[in-house]
Design a protein around this motif. Structure first.
Motif, short mmCIF file in Angstrom:
data_model
loop_
_atom_site.label_atom_id
_atom_site.label_comp_id
_atom_site.label_asym_id
_atom_site.label_seq_id
_atom_site.Cartn_x
_atom_site.Cartn_y
_atom_site.Cartn_z
N THR A 22 0.84 -1.19 0.00
CA THR A 22 0.00 0.00 0.00
C THR A 22 0.87 1.24 0.00
OG1 THR A 22 -0.08 0.17 2.41
CG2 THR A 22 -1.71 -1.27 1.36
N ARG A 23 0.26 2.36 -0.34
CA ARG A 23 1.00 3.62 -0.30
C ARG A 23 1.44 3.93 1.12
NH1 ARG A 23 0.98 6.51 -4.99
NH2 ARG A 23 1.62 8.43 -3.91
N ALA A 24 0.61 3.59 2.10
CA ALA A 24 0.98 3.85 3.49
C ALA A 24 2.22 3.06 3.88
CB ALA A 24 -0.18 3.48 4.41
N GLN A 25 2.30 1.81 3.47
CA GLN A 25 3.48 1.00 3.78
C GLN A 25 4.73 1.57 3.12
OE1 GLN A 25 1.86 -2.68 2.28
NE2 GLN A 25 1.53 -3.51 4.34
N GLN A 27 5.18 4.66 2.13
CA GLN A 27 5.49 5.96 2.74
C GLN A 27 6.23 5.77 4.06
OE1 GLN A 27 4.99 9.28 1.47
NE2 GLN A 27 6.53 9.39 3.10
N ASP A 28 5.83 4.77 4.83
CA ASP A 28 6.54 4.49 6.08
C ASP A 28 8.01 4.16 5.81
OD1 ASP A 28 4.28 4.95 7.58
OD2 ASP A 28 3.79 2.82 7.86
#
Length: 273
Positions: A22-25, A27-28
């Motif tokens: 995911t984009r969240a992963q 980005q992290d």
């Protein structure tokens, strides 16, 4: 085995093993990378990495604890892309006020939720057109905002625009979809801005001999119309006629190129030019 072949094999395996992300992963992971480079604390990023991570700087395989990542630098500006299709990220770091100025392009590829590959084009004093102060001044003026979903280009369109640009270096007959305006940031030299920001400001000059840009490695982010192509740029470095490490970070809007950032590493000062 030749290091390029080993690198290619590694990337192929990483691609095959990549799970959905995911984009969240992503980005992290980008945030962890930026923090690691700012602090010089490699453990910040190795905590997210495979134990067998393939780490390279300017196409040289290195121990991750002995490279530039282990050196704290002052990061004045950063911009990243998140590629959920191939579970990859790209980050451009500008360190103009650091004790040792840099402009660094880094791509990370993931497999099984771990960073499997990190590759950086690390440029500093003596590399092609290097000027971190100029790079910082110009990149901060650019707008790489997310593109409304209905207006986003497909991956194929974005990739084709970038490939056409690189193809045109060795073949002046290739038609490149330059936007109007279009601006190129080459090292710290800007070929756009103000009344000069026309399509012609991005057009590359015709090189004296034909050649092909090889070893292309891509990260694409449709949300910002972004593309980066790691490649081996021939001709420019006199001691490496077959190619020197280079990266081209490109913004595509409506099928046309709006911005280009180039970072090219030299084996000799100013690539012997």
């Amino acid at each position: 085995m030749h290091p390029y072949l080993l690198l290619g094999a590694s990337l192929s395996l990483a691609s095959q093993a990549s799970a959905a992300c995911t984009r969240a992963q992503l980005q992290d992971a980008v945030t962890a990378y930026i923090n690691a480079q700012a602090s010089g604390q490699v453990s910040t990023i190795t905590a997210l990495a495979s134990s067998s991570i393939n780490y390279t700087e300017n196409d040289a395989v290195l121990d991750i604890t002995k490279g530039v990542l282990a050196q704290p630098i002052t990061i004045d500006f950063n911009r990243s892309m998140l590629d959920t299709t191939q579970c990859a990220t790209f980050t451009e770091l500008t360190a103009a006020t650091s004790k040792h100025p840099y402009v660094i392009h880094t791509r990370m590829l993931f497999a099984d939720d771990k960073i499997a590959t990190m590759q950086s084009v690390v440029t500093d004093d003596g590399d092609w057109a290097f000027n971190a102060t100029g790079h910082l001044a110009w990149t901060k003026q650019e707008k790489w905002d997310p593109i409304p979903e209905a207006k986003r280009d497909s991956r194929d369109v974005i990739k084709a625009a970038g490939d056409a640009y690189l193809d045109s270096w060795g073949d002046g007959s290739v038609k490149v979809p330059y936007g109007t305006p279009c601006a190129r940031l080459e090292g710290g030299s800007y070929t756009g801005g103000g009344s000069r920001a026309s399509a012609n400001t991005c057009k590359m000059p015709q090189f004296p001999q034909p050649f092909k840009i090889t070893n292309r490695r891509y990260v694409i982010d449709e949300e910002i119309g972004g593309l980066d192509i790691f490649n081996n740029f021939p001709f420019i470095e006199k001691t490496k006629p077959d190619g020197t490490p280079s990266s081209n970070f490109i913004r595509v809007e409506g099928g046309s190129i709006r911005y280009i950032h180039e970072a090219t590493a030299c084996a000799t000062r100013n690539c012997g030019r």
